[in-house]
Design a protein around this motif. Structure first.
Motif, PDB file in Angstrom:
ATOM      1  N   MET A  37     -56.473  -7.940   6.304  1.00 18.66           N
ATOM      2  CA  MET A  37     -57.645  -8.233   5.484  1.00 18.66           C
ATOM      3  C   MET A  37     -58.536  -7.009   5.297  1.00 18.66           C
ATOM      4  O   MET A  37     -59.135  -6.826   4.238  1.00 18.66           O
ATOM      5  CB  MET A  37     -58.458  -9.376   6.099  1.00 18.66           C
ATOM      6  N   LEU A  38     -58.628  -6.187   6.342  1.00 19.51           N
ATOM      7  CA  LEU A  38     -59.501  -5.010   6.306  1.00 19.51           C
ATOM      8  C   LEU A  38     -58.746  -3.735   5.918  1.00 19.51           C
ATOM      9  O   LEU A  38     -59.354  -2.662   5.882  1.00 19.51           O
ATOM     10  CB  LEU A  38     -60.175  -4.827   7.666  1.00 19.51           C
ATOM     11  N   ALA A  39     -57.445  -3.866   5.638  1.00 25.64           N
ATOM     12  CA  ALA A  39     -56.606  -2.705   5.303  1.00 25.64           C
ATOM     13  C   ALA A  39     -56.775  -1.603   6.345  1.00 25.64           C
ATOM     14  O   ALA A  39     -57.046  -0.448   6.035  1.00 25.64           O
ATOM     15  CB  ALA A  39     -56.926  -2.193   3.899  1.00 25.64           C
ATOM     16  N   THR A  40     -56.633  -2.018   7.616  1.00 24.29           N
ATOM     17  CA  THR A  40     -56.839  -1.135   8.757  1.00 24.29           C
ATOM     18  C   THR A  40     -55.688  -1.319   9.732  1.00 24.29           C
ATOM     19  O   THR A  40     -55.195  -2.436   9.901  1.00 24.29           O
ATOM     20  CB  THR A  40     -58.170  -1.515   9.459  1.00 24.29           C
ATOM     21  N   PRO A  41     -55.246  -0.258  10.402  1.00 27.46           N
ATOM     22  CA  PRO A  41     -54.169  -0.412  11.387  1.00 27.46           C
ATOM     23  C   PRO A  41     -54.572  -1.364  12.528  1.00 27.46           C
ATOM     24  O   PRO A  41     -55.745  -1.412  12.930  1.00 27.46           O
ATOM     25  CB  PRO A  41     -53.966   1.004  11.923  1.00 27.46           C
ATOM     26  N   VAL A  42     -53.601  -2.108  13.037  1.00 26.72           N
ATOM     27  CA  VAL A  42     -53.852  -3.065  14.124  1.00 26.72           C
ATOM     28  C   VAL A  42     -54.510  -2.390  15.339  1.00 26.72           C
ATOM     29  O   VAL A  42     -55.482  -2.937  15.884  1.00 26.72           O
ATOM     30  CB  VAL A  42     -52.563  -3.814  14.523  1.00 26.72           C
ATOM     31  N   PRO A  43     -54.034  -1.220  15.787  1.00 27.50           N
ATOM     32  CA  PRO A  43     -54.691  -0.596  16.944  1.00 27.50           C
ATOM     33  C   PRO A  43     -56.185  -0.299  16.708  1.00 27.50           C
ATOM     34  O   PRO A  43     -56.993  -0.416  17.630  1.00 27.50           O
ATOM     35  CB  PRO A  43     -53.910   0.703  17.164  1.00 27.50           C
ATOM     36  N   THR A  44     -56.538   0.035  15.487  1.00 30.87           N
ATOM     37  CA  THR A  44     -57.947   0.295  15.170  1.00 30.87           C
ATOM     38  C   THR A  44     -58.763  -0.987  15.269  1.00 30.87           C
ATOM     39  O   THR A  44     -59.878  -0.988  15.810  1.00 30.87           O
ATOM     40  CB  THR A  44     -58.073   0.905  13.754  1.00 30.87           C
TER      41      THR A  44
END
Length: 64
Positions: A37-44
Motif C-alpha cells: 500500500m505504501l510502495a515501501t520494502p517490507v523491512p522498511t
C-alpha cells in the motif's frame, strides 16, 4: 482518559510510523500488505513499526 493519552502519543510519532501502525493495528493489514500500500520494502515497514511501537511504549509508560 486512556484514549486521549493514546491519541496524544500517536501524534508524537512521525507520519510514516503512525501510518504504518494504523494500517496494521487498526485496519488489520499484514506487513506485506502495508508495504504494498505504501510502495515501501517490507523491512522498511517493519523498522518503522518497531520504532513507532517503542516510542508509543515509552510515551505510555509501559514496561519493556
Amino acid at each position: 482518559m486512556e484514549y486521549e493519552r493514546l491519541r496524544r502519543c500517536l501524534q508524537g510519532l512521525t507520519d510514516l510510523q503512525r501510518e504504518s501502525i494504523s494500517l496494521a493495528y487498526y485496519s488489520g493489514y499484514t506487513y506485506r500488505e502495508v508495504a504494498e500500500m505504501l510502495a515501501t520494502p517490507v523491512p522498511t515497514v517493519k523498522t518503522r513499526m518497531r520504532d513507532g511501537l517503542i516510542r508509543l511504549r515509552d510515551c505510555l509508560g509501559v514496561g519493556a
